[in-house]
Design a protein around this motif. Sequence first.
Motif, short mmCIF file in Angstrom:
data_model
loop_
_atom_site.label_atom_id
_atom_site.label_comp_id
_atom_site.label_asym_id
_atom_site.label_seq_id
_atom_site.Cartn_x
_atom_site.Cartn_y
_atom_site.Cartn_z
N GLU A 67 0.84 -1.19 0.00
CA GLU A 67 0.00 0.00 0.00
C GLU A 67 0.88 1.24 0.00
OE1 GLU A 67 -2.32 -0.16 3.51
OE2 GLU A 67 -3.05 -2.18 3.10
N THR A 68 0.47 2.21 -0.76
CA THR A 68 1.19 3.47 -0.74
C THR A 68 0.56 4.34 0.34
OG1 THR A 68 -0.26 4.37 -2.43
CG2 THR A 68 1.81 3.37 -3.18
N GLN A 69 1.30 4.57 1.37
CA GLN A 69 0.82 5.36 2.49
C GLN A 69 1.30 6.79 2.34
OE1 GLN A 69 -1.17 4.32 4.92
NE2 GLN A 69 -1.27 2.33 3.95
N PRO A 70 0.45 7.74 2.64
CA PRO A 70 0.91 9.12 2.60
C PRO A 70 1.89 9.36 3.75
CG PRO A 70 -1.30 9.01 3.49
CD PRO A 70 -0.95 7.63 3.01
N VAL A 71 2.71 10.36 3.59
CA VAL A 71 3.63 10.70 4.67
C VAL A 71 2.81 11.19 5.86
CG1 VAL A 71 5.57 11.22 3.18
CG2 VAL A 71 3.95 13.02 3.74
N ILE A 72 3.43 11.31 6.98
CA ILE A 72 2.72 11.68 8.20
C ILE A 72 2.11 13.06 8.02
CG2 ILE A 72 2.97 12.18 10.65
CD1 ILE A 72 5.19 10.10 10.68
N ALA A 73 0.80 13.12 8.12
CA ALA A 73 0.08 14.38 7.94
C ALA A 73 -0.41 14.94 9.27
CB ALA A 73 -1.09 14.17 7.00
N SER A 74 -0.17 14.21 10.35
CA SER A 74 -0.74 14.63 11.63
C SER A 74 0.31 14.64 12.74
CB SER A 74 -1.89 13.70 12.00
OG SER A 74 -1.43 12.37 12.04
N TRP A 75 1.34 15.42 12.57
CA TRP A 75 2.36 15.53 13.61
C TRP A 75 1.79 16.03 14.93
CZ3 TRP A 75 6.76 13.11 13.44
CH2 TRP A 75 7.32 12.80 12.20
N PRO A 76 0.83 16.96 14.93
CA PRO A 76 0.25 17.36 16.23
C PRO A 76 -0.42 16.19 16.96
CG PRO A 76 -0.30 18.97 14.56
CD PRO A 76 0.35 17.83 13.85
N ILE A 80 0.62 14.93 20.65
CA ILE A 80 -0.33 14.84 21.77
C ILE A 80 -0.24 13.48 22.44
CG2 ILE A 80 -2.80 14.68 22.30
CD1 ILE A 80 -3.23 16.93 20.25
N VAL A 81 -0.18 12.43 21.65
CA VAL A 81 -0.13 11.07 22.21
C VAL A 81 1.21 10.84 22.93
CG1 VAL A 81 -0.11 8.62 21.62
CG2 VAL A 81 -1.77 10.15 20.56
N ILE A 82 2.30 11.34 22.38
CA ILE A 82 3.61 11.16 23.02
C ILE A 82 3.65 11.90 24.36
CG2 ILE A 82 6.06 11.75 22.84
CD1 ILE A 82 5.86 11.02 19.88
N VAL A 83 3.20 13.14 24.36
CA VAL A 83 3.20 13.92 25.61
C VAL A 83 2.27 13.27 26.64
CG1 VAL A 83 2.53 16.14 26.63
CG2 VAL A 83 3.88 16.09 24.53
N ALA A 84 1.09 12.83 26.19
CA ALA A 84 0.16 12.16 27.11
C ALA A 84 0.78 10.88 27.68
CB ALA A 84 -1.15 11.85 26.40
N ALA A 85 1.49 10.12 26.85
CA ALA A 85 2.12 8.88 27.32
C ALA A 85 3.24 9.17 28.32
CB ALA A 85 2.66 8.09 26.13
N LEU A 86 4.02 10.21 28.07
CA LEU A 86 5.09 10.56 29.01
C LEU A 86 4.52 11.00 30.36
CD1 LEU A 86 7.54 12.47 26.66
CD2 LEU A 86 7.89 10.24 27.71
N ILE A 87 3.49 11.82 30.32
CA ILE A 87 2.86 12.25 31.58
C ILE A 87 2.24 11.06 32.29
CG2 ILE A 87 0.98 13.64 32.55
CD1 ILE A 87 1.58 15.69 30.30
#
Length: 152
Positions: A67-76, A80-87
């Motif tokens: 499958e051709t996947q688009p590049v990451i379009a949702s860095w925000p 959010i998930v990374i910051v939430a996981a760290l907290i």
Amino acid sequence: MQRLANERVIVQLGLLIVAVALYASTFQQSFSASDLAQSPMFFPRIILTLWIGLAVIALVQTIRADETQPVIASWPRIAIVIVAALIYCNIIASEGFFLPSVVFALVCLPAFGIRNPLLVVPFAILVPGALVLLFNHTLGMPLPTSRFTYLF
């Protein structure tokens, strides 16, 4: 390079790295039990081994997909998930398992696109509640408890 720079590969790679890091951290713990089966790390190591195996399989499958996947379009969203996981990881020991898990689910589920409150709220309460019931009250393997009550 396009296959390796899409959101699915990065998420699978992140899951693999977290599992390997958690597994490696279990060897730094010192316990009085000399037999592996009596160690408190026996059950987590089994789970982490399965997690690593499944993460490797999922990563290989994702990379091999045509499958051709688009590049990451949702860095925000990822931020959010990374910051939430760290907290979440930093407060779970002091605030218990249940309350931070509910808040974590209430933050991450909408970030992943699940915004129906009839799905998000019950999921955010029932899944951590079921885990507390299973581990704390059924298996006798206590999760961290809240400073407000020993029940969760």
